[in-house]
Design a protein around this motif. Structure first.
Motif, short mmCIF file in Angstrom:
data_model
loop_
_atom_site.label_atom_id
_atom_site.label_comp_id
_atom_site.label_asym_id
_atom_site.label_seq_id
_atom_site.Cartn_x
_atom_site.Cartn_y
_atom_site.Cartn_z
N GLU A 86 -1.47 2.41 -1.92
CA GLU A 86 -2.48 3.51 -2.06
C GLU A 86 -3.26 3.33 -0.61
O GLU A 86 -3.95 4.29 -0.12
N LYS A 104 -3.10 9.63 -4.07
CA LYS A 104 -2.07 9.17 -5.01
C LYS A 104 -1.41 8.20 -4.41
O LYS A 104 -1.35 7.95 -3.15
N LYS A 105 -0.46 7.60 -5.28
CA LYS A 105 0.79 6.45 -4.78
C LYS A 105 1.54 6.99 -3.59
O LYS A 105 2.04 8.22 -3.87
#
Length: 199
Positions: A86, A104-105
């Motif tokens: 991230e 978010k990832k």
């Protein structure tokens, strides 16, 4: 001149960038080499050049301590990017700084450079975020993207999850039709899966 062993000693499968001018940067984490074991721990950047003939060892505490990086992009000796799931940091020739954190990832394999200090990051859900002075911000797109390229060449193209092809015109995305297959009677349509833009 070959870099000294001290540049990579003690680490298995490091990530690295190198340049014709002689600079080499090796990015490492506490990868033990035992199967797929990546224990939590700090990520480091080790740098060496034919000019200084010295190895500098710099911790990167601004990144997630997940054991290893997931992104390394070396554009120039004064523009190197290292990312974890991230967070992405940038080396500007003098020091390492946090470029930003995605919401978010991120699928860092799909992150692309647009300009110095500007990266497009594709998140795992197909949405796009772009880095800027205030970190990563969402980019409006007509649909979720599977791939994109060409930002650094001034010709931004993208492929949607639907298989549609898009080109960016200013701040607008314009759908571009794909050619019909030579064997098609007009009922068989092509779908794009990836995109690569050449200079």
């Amino acid at each position: 001149t070959a870099p000294p062993v001290a540049l990579y000693k003690g680490y298995v499968s490091p990530w690295f960038t190198s340049f014709p001018t002689g600079e080499v940067t090796v990015v490492v984490g506490p990868y033990t080499g035992e199967g797929m074991s990546f224990p939590p721990g700090p990520i480091f950047a080790r740098q060496w050049s034919t000019t200084t003939k010295k190895v500098t060892h710099t911790p990167l505490p601004m990144l997630d301590p997940r054991g290893r990086p997931t992104l390394v992009i070396g554009t120039a000796p004064d523009e190197i990017y290292v990312g974890t799931d991230e967070k992405i940091a940038m080396f500007d020739g003098t020091s390492w700084k946090l470029l930003g954190k995605t919401s978010k990832k991120a699928s860092n394999w799909s992150s692309k450079r647009a300009a110095k200090g500007v990266l497009w990051a594709k998140l795992e859900d197909g949405t796009i975020e772009v880095s800027g002075p205030e970190g990563f911000k969402p980019l409006e797109t007509p649909e979720k993207f599977a791939a994109f390229d060409g930002m650094d060449k001034g010709q931004t193209w993208a492929v949607g999850y639907s298989g549609k092809l898009y080109r960016r015109d200013g701040e607008t995305w314009v759908e571009k039709p794909l050619p019909l297959p030579t064997f098609s009677n007009g009922t068989v349509l092509l779908k794009a899966k990836d995109i690569t833009v050449h200079a």
